[in-house]
Design an enzyme around this catalytic site. Structure first.
Site, PDB file in Angstrom:
ATOM      1  N   ASP A 140       0.847  -1.184   0.000  1.00 35.73           N
ATOM      2  CA  ASP A 140       0.000   0.000   0.000  1.00 35.73           C
ATOM      3  C   ASP A 140       0.888   1.240   0.000  1.00 35.73           C
ATOM      4  O   ASP A 140       1.994   1.209  -0.543  1.00 35.73           O
ATOM      5  CB  ASP A 140      -0.937  -0.032   1.218  1.00 35.73           C
ATOM      6  CG  ASP A 140      -2.290   0.577   0.920  1.00 35.73           C
ATOM      7  OD1 ASP A 140      -2.350   1.819   0.772  1.00 35.73           O
ATOM      8  OD2 ASP A 140      -3.277  -0.170   0.826  1.00 35.73           O
TER       9      ASP A 140
ATOM     10  N   HIS B  97      -3.697   6.116   3.299  1.00 36.77           N
ATOM     11  CA  HIS B  97      -4.461   4.927   2.902  1.00 36.77           C
ATOM     12  C   HIS B  97      -3.901   3.659   3.528  1.00 36.77           C
ATOM     13  O   HIS B  97      -4.634   2.838   4.098  1.00 36.77           O
ATOM     14  CB  HIS B  97      -4.443   4.827   1.371  1.00 36.77           C
ATOM     15  CG  HIS B  97      -5.348   3.799   0.783  1.00 36.77           C
ATOM     16  ND1 HIS B  97      -4.994   2.470   0.656  1.00 36.77           N
ATOM     17  CD2 HIS B  97      -6.595   3.906   0.252  1.00 36.77           C
ATOM     18  CE1 HIS B  97      -5.979   1.810   0.072  1.00 36.77           C
ATOM     19  NE2 HIS B  97      -6.968   2.655  -0.173  1.00 36.77           N
TER      20      HIS B  97
ATOM     21  N   SER C 170     -11.248  -1.084  -1.199  1.00 38.44           N
ATOM     22  CA  SER C 170      -9.972  -1.050  -0.477  1.00 38.44           C
ATOM     23  C   SER C 170     -10.178  -1.269   1.009  1.00 38.44           C
ATOM     24  O   SER C 170      -9.337  -1.866   1.691  1.00 38.44           O
ATOM     25  CB  SER C 170      -9.271   0.304  -0.675  1.00 38.44           C
ATOM     26  OG  SER C 170      -8.659   0.395  -1.924  1.00 38.44           O
TER      27      SER C 170
END
Length: 373
Positions: free
Chosen positions: A73, A125, A312
């Site tokens: 990520d 994220h 996600s």
């Protein structure tokens, strides 16, 4: 309203035959407890984390202790280093050595340049995804992580804009395998222009190599409202994950299609689906997935953003459940990716029309059922 909601949550956490699952003391966003915010972990609306946590206590490996999960990520807020800050609720998290394949953002055709051994998050994220998997739990702070006892291998393959490229991602998968990952989480997709495995051959080869080493790969189906699963989730052997809302309805953005394996909580707006009374596309949107992560332009402060919803966010629920299955021993000491996928599907909670379908796959992942003997 908050008091009434908390009471309703307390009722939801009473299990059959009067049994009560373990409830951590994390205080949540407003101080009413994590269960007032993390609908995604509750029985009924979510993956039934309390039952799974109990099952792992019984197995002697609380929170999936000892299982290694690689998260590819944007990195993670795991240390105070220069301008980077450590998340205040990842203090007890076990981190293995990670790697940064995207140390700089390129101005050219490729999304990433440079490498180093510090996978610090400059986007937010990755920290959010990792917190869903393994945020510190039962420490009286913030929220909880589903597989809070697992070890995280952070591999940075996305830049400060959340962008990555094939070479970087393929290298990240191979690094994760060499580092000892048993599960790999891929909370990203390449978008509508990527329609076949032939367009991502290096990632496809890396996934094959991972499976040959008994590593389970889990990926997001995509947020394009498409009637097909995006890549890399559509690659053979990858467990593809779509998203559902708090109402138990497919999320409007979630890619669906014949290649969809499972769904998990992703939050947001319901899709308009006929003959599914739980779906209220014209009504209030379901809540997002809350986790403590980086906020602000400089990514140096932490908070609970309200715009984190998507496949996600759904994917780490499945990756964490895979880790709990492995640790539980319900499939033996060293289950294969195929055995794990079969277990996930056999214990999933059916949604929509009876049986597997292209909107929900085998159904909603159920961590409690998947880890039960």
């Amino acid at each position: 309203m908050r008091t009434l909601f908390a009471l309703m949550i307390a009722v939801l956490l009473v299990f059959p035959a009067g049994a009560h699952a373990w409830i951590p003391d994390d205080k949540g966003i407003g101080g009413l407890g994590w269960q007032a915010d993390q609908w995604n972990f509750l029985p009924g609306t979510g993956v039934d984390a309390p039952r799974a946590w109990d099952n792992l206590f019984a197995a002697g490996r609380p929170g999936g202790k000892g299982v290694e999960i690689a998260v590819l990520d944007s990195g993670v807020a795991y240390e105070n280093r220069g301008r980077f800050k450590k998340s205040p609720d990842l203090k007890k998290l076990r981190f293995a050595d990670g790697y940064d394949f995207c140390a700089r953002t390129s101005n050219g055709l490729n999304a990433c340049e440079g490498e180093d051994k510090y996978p610090n998050d400059d986007y937010g994220h990755g920290t959010h995804v990792i917190s869903t998997i393994a945020e510190s739990t039962n420490n009286g702070v913030a929220l909880t992580g589903l597989a809070y006892g697992a070890t995280i291998i952070p591999v940075k393959v996305l830049n400060s804009r959340g962008e990555g490229d094939e070479d970087t991602i393929a290298a990240g998968i191979r690094y994760a395998v060499k580092a000892g990952a048993q599960v790999i989480n891929l909370s990203f997709e390449f978008g509508s222009s990527t329609t076949s495995a032939a367009q991502v051959p290096r990632i496809a080869a890396a996934v094959r190599a991972a499976r040959a080493k008994n590593v389970t790969v889990v990926a997001a189906s995509g947020n394009g409202e498409l009637q097909r699963v995006g890549y890399p989730a559509a690659l053979p052997g990858v467990i593809s994950v779509g998203a559902v809302t708090e109402h138990g309805c497919a999320a409007v953005y979630s890619n669906v299609g014949p290649g969809l394996d499972l769904v998990a909580p992703g939050g947001g707006k319901d899709a308009a689906l006929p003959d599914q009374p739980q779906c209220v596309p014209a009504g209030p949107h379901g809540r997002p997935i809350y986790q403590l992560t980086l906020t602000s332009k400089l990514r140096q402060t932490f908070g609970y953003p309200t715009d984190y919803f998507g496949t996600s966010m759904a994917t780490p629920h499945v990756s964490a459940t895979v880790a709990l299955i492995i640790a539980s021993g319900v499939l033996g000491p060293n289950p294969t990716p195929d055995q794990i996928e079969a277990r996930l599907k056999a214990t999933a909670r059916d949604l929509g029309v009876p049986g597997p379908d292209e909107t929900y796959g085998a159904g909603m992942v159920d961590a409690g059922a998947a880890t039960a003997r």
